[in-house]
Design an enzyme around this catalytic site. Structure first.
Site, short mmCIF file in Angstrom:
data_model
loop_
_atom_site.label_atom_id
_atom_site.label_comp_id
_atom_site.label_asym_id
_atom_site.label_seq_id
_atom_site.Cartn_x
_atom_site.Cartn_y
_atom_site.Cartn_z
N ASP A 1 34.67 -8.27 19.58
CA ASP A 1 35.26 -9.46 20.20
C ASP A 1 36.49 -9.09 21.05
O ASP A 1 37.57 -9.67 20.86
CB ASP A 1 35.68 -10.47 19.14
CG ASP A 1 34.57 -10.74 18.13
OD1 ASP A 1 33.44 -10.96 18.57
OD2 ASP A 1 34.85 -10.73 16.91
N GLU B 1 30.41 -20.17 21.72
CA GLU B 1 31.59 -19.70 20.98
C GLU B 1 32.40 -18.77 21.86
O GLU B 1 32.11 -18.59 23.04
CB GLU B 1 31.14 -18.96 19.71
CG GLU B 1 30.24 -17.77 19.99
CD GLU B 1 29.67 -17.15 18.73
OE1 GLU B 1 30.09 -17.52 17.62
OE2 GLU B 1 28.79 -16.27 18.85
#
Length: 511
Positions: free
Chosen positions: A25, A194
C-alpha cells in the site's frame, strides 16, 4: 552491498518492480528534488517505514515514523492483520504528515518537521470500526483541508464507498459529520473500491483509487469540481495483456522536472505486495493516462533526474554493538530485555520464556524482515548459550505456515541442530528432519535458506565440515495481507529464572 534485485538497469532504463519486496500500500510525496515513500506495516514494530529516493527507482530505508503501536495492550502479541493499514504521506504547511486507518480503532495522524523525526504521538482523528485508507488534502487554492477514507466490511459491514470530510489545517479535527462522495455500488461493474488518494489538479478534485480486489482489480480515477461531488470515473490502469495483476493502490507524484509518475503495488502471494513505477501523463481530455496506454510497463526509461547510485533497502547486518538495522521489525510491540547490547558485533537475544515457544506465529519477540527478491539466499551464524533444556533459536521463514532451522538444547543438555515446521491449519510444530548433529558447547552453526521461484525454501546448515541439506523443500505462505517474512528468534519453555542467550552474527543475503 550489491542489491539482490536491481531495478536500475544502468542504461537509463529501469525494470519493475522498483521495490521487489512487501512494501504494501505505498504512498509517495515529492519535496523539492527528494521523494519519500511509506507503506503499511500492520502489527509490526517499529511501523510506518520511511524510504527515500532521488529518482523514484533507487530507494533506501531511512527510518520509521512509529516506534510502537497504540493502544499498546492490543499489540503486545502478534496481530498481522491489524494495526497500520494503507497510510498516506503528505507535506503541507512545512511539515510531513502521515494518516493511516486502524480497522479496529479509527483514523490516526502523526506529523514531523523532518521526515527522520521526531514524529508526534499518534492522534486519533476519527474513531470507529472499519475506517481505513485515509488520505488528507491541503488545498492551496482555497486554504481548506479535506480528508477522504474507505471502509472495511469486516469491521463495519460497509464497503465499496468513499467518505469525505472537511478538516482543520492542523489535522486534529474533522469539521463535519462526513458525506459519501463516491458510492461504487451505483457504478456498474465496480466492487471493493478502496485505497483512495486525494489530489487537486487543473481545477478538479481528483481521487485515485483501486477497485475489483487486490489480486484482480484495476486503478480508477474520479474527478469533480466540488470536493463533495458529484464525481465521474474512469479506469486508468489495468492488467490488460500484461502479467501485472491488480494493479492496485498507490500514489501520483510530480518530479522537479515536471514529469508525472505513479507508484502502485502488485500482490504476489508469499512475496507480498511489490511496488511498480508507471509513467503518467494527462491526456487531451484532462484524464490521467498511466503506463503504456493504460497497461503496466515492465521496463521504461528512468525519470529525468541527476544520476544516482544503484540502491535498494538494506538487508545485510553485522549487528554492530548488538544493535540491529532499520530493516528489522518485531512481530509486536517490543519489550525491554529481548536483546542485550554489548561492545562487539552480533545480535545477542534472550531465550525468552514463554508457553508459546512451540509456535513461532504466537511469539512477539521474532525479529523479521521482508523477502527481498523472488530468488535469493539468506545466511546467518548462530551460537546458542541458552542453558535451559528446550531453549531454541534459529532462522525462520514465517507466514501462516512456517519453518525454521537452528539449535535446540535437549533434556540431557546436548545442543543439536533442529529443523521444525508448522502447517497453516495446525497449532504447534513438527520435526522437518531428524535431529541433526551435536554442536560442542560454545560452538556455532551457520544456517542457510535458499529461496527459489515460487518462494520454495531449501534449508541447510554447516557445523564446520561443509553444508548439509535439511528436510524437504518448504513452500512459503503469506500471512493475511502480509507477505512471508525472514525471522530470527530465541525462546525457551516457561519456568523460573533466566534461560540464557543466543548470538546471531553475519546476517547476509546474496542473489
Amino acid at each position: 552491498m550489491t542489491p539482490v534485485w536491481r531495478a536500475d538497469l544502468g542504461d537509463g532504463t529501469y525494470r519493475n518492480p522498483v521495490l521487489n519486496a512487501d512494501w504494501s500500500d505505498p504512498d509517495v510525496v515529492a519535496v523539492g528534488e527528494d521523494f519519500y515513500l511509506t507503506a503499511s506495516s500492520f502489527g509490526r514494530a517499529p511501523g510506518l517505514p520511511l524510504l527515500h529516493s532521488r529518482d523514484l527507482v533507487n530507494w533506501s530505508l531511512v527510518g520509521h515514523a512509529l516506534d510502537r503501536l497504540a493502544p499498546a495492550a492490543d499489540f503486545a502479541a502478534p496481530r498481522h492483520d491489524r494495526g497500520v493499514w494503507a497510510p498516506s504521506l503528505r507535506h503541507a504547511d512545512g511539515r510531513f504528515w502521515i494518516f493511516w486507518g486502524d480497522p479496529d480503532h479509527g483514523v490516526y495522524q502523526i506529523n514531523a518537521e523532518d521526515v527522520r523525526g521526531p514524529w508526534s504521538e499518534p492522534h486519533l482523528l476519527k474513531s470507529g470500526k472499519g475506517l481505513i485508507d485515509p488520505c488528507p488534502l491541503w488545498d492551496d487554492e482555497t486554504g481548506e483541508a479535506y480528508l477522504v477514507h474507505a471502509w472495511a466490511k469486516s469491521r463495519s459491514g460497509v464497503k465499496n464507498r468513499l467518505t469525505g470530510h472537511r478538516m482543520s489545517r492542523d489535522g486534529r479535527t474533522l469539521l463535519d459529520d462526513g458525506k459519501i462522495v463516491v458510492d461504487a455500488d451505483r457504478i456498474p461493474g465496480w466492487f471493493t473500491l478502496e485505497g483512495p488518494k486525494l489530489y487537486r489538479h487543473d481545477g478538479w478534485f481528483w481521487i485515485l483509487a483501486p477497485a475489483g480486489s487486490v489480486e484482480t482489480g484495476w486503478q480508477g480515477a474520479f474527478r469533480a469540481r466540488d470536493f463533495f461531488g458529484p464525481y465521474e470515473e474512469r479506469v486508468v490502469l489495468a492488467q490488460g495483456r500484461t502479467e501485472v495483476n491488480g494493479p492496485h493502490q498507490g500514489g501520483w507524484v510530480r518530479t522537479a522536472a515536471g514529469e508525472d509518475w505513479f507508484l502502485h503495488f502488485q500482490a504476489r502471494g508469499p512475496y507480498g505486495r511489490v511496488v511498480h513505477l508507471q509513467p503518467m501523463a494527462w491526456g487531451a481530455d484532462g484524464w490521467p493516462v498511466m503506463g503504456d496506454a493504460g497497461e503496466p510497463v515492465l521496463r521504461h526509461r528512468k525519470p529525468a533526474a541527476p544520476p544516482q547510485p544503484v540502491e535498494a533497502p538494506a538487508t545485510d547486518d553485522a549487528f554492530p554493538g548488538g544493535r540491529f538495522g532499520r530493516q528489522w521489525s518485531w512481530t509486536a510491540n517490543p519489550r525491554a530485555g529481548w536483546t542485550v547490547e554489548h561492545a562487539g558485533d552480533g545480535l545477542r537475544m534472550a531465550c525468552v520464556r514463554t508457553g508459546d515457544a512451540h509456535d513461532l506465529r504466537l511469539l512477539p519477540h521474532v525479529l523479521t524482515q521482508r523477502l527481498p527478491a523472488e530468488t535469493f539466499t539468506a545466511e546467518v551464524v548462530l551460537d546458542l548459550a541458552g542453558s535451559e533444556p528446550g531453549a531454541r533459536a534459529g532462522l525462520a521463514v514465517l507466514g501462516d505456515a512456517y519453518a525454521w532451522l537452528g539449535l535446540e538444547r535437549g533434556a540431557d543438555g546436548t545442543v543439536r541442530v533442529a529443523h521444525r515446521f508448522a502447517e497453516h491449519v495446525t497449532e504447534g510444530e513438527r520435526d522437518a528432519a531428524h535431529p541433526g548433529p551435536a554442536v560442542p558447547e560454545g560452538g556455532s552453526v551457520r544456517l542457510r535458506v535458499e529461496v527459489s521461484a515460487g518462494a520454495r525454501c531449501r534449508f541447510s546448515y554447516d557445523t564446520g565440515d561443509g553444508w548439509r541439506p535439511s528436510g524437504q523443500v518448504f513452500a512459503a505462505t503469506p500471512w493475511r495481507w502480509v507477505g512471508a517474512l525472514l525471522g530470527l528468534f530465541a525462546a525457551a519453555p516457561e519456568g523460573p529464572g533466566t534461560a540464557g542467550t543466543v548470538t546471531f552474527t553475519d546476517f547476509r543475503i546474496t542473489p
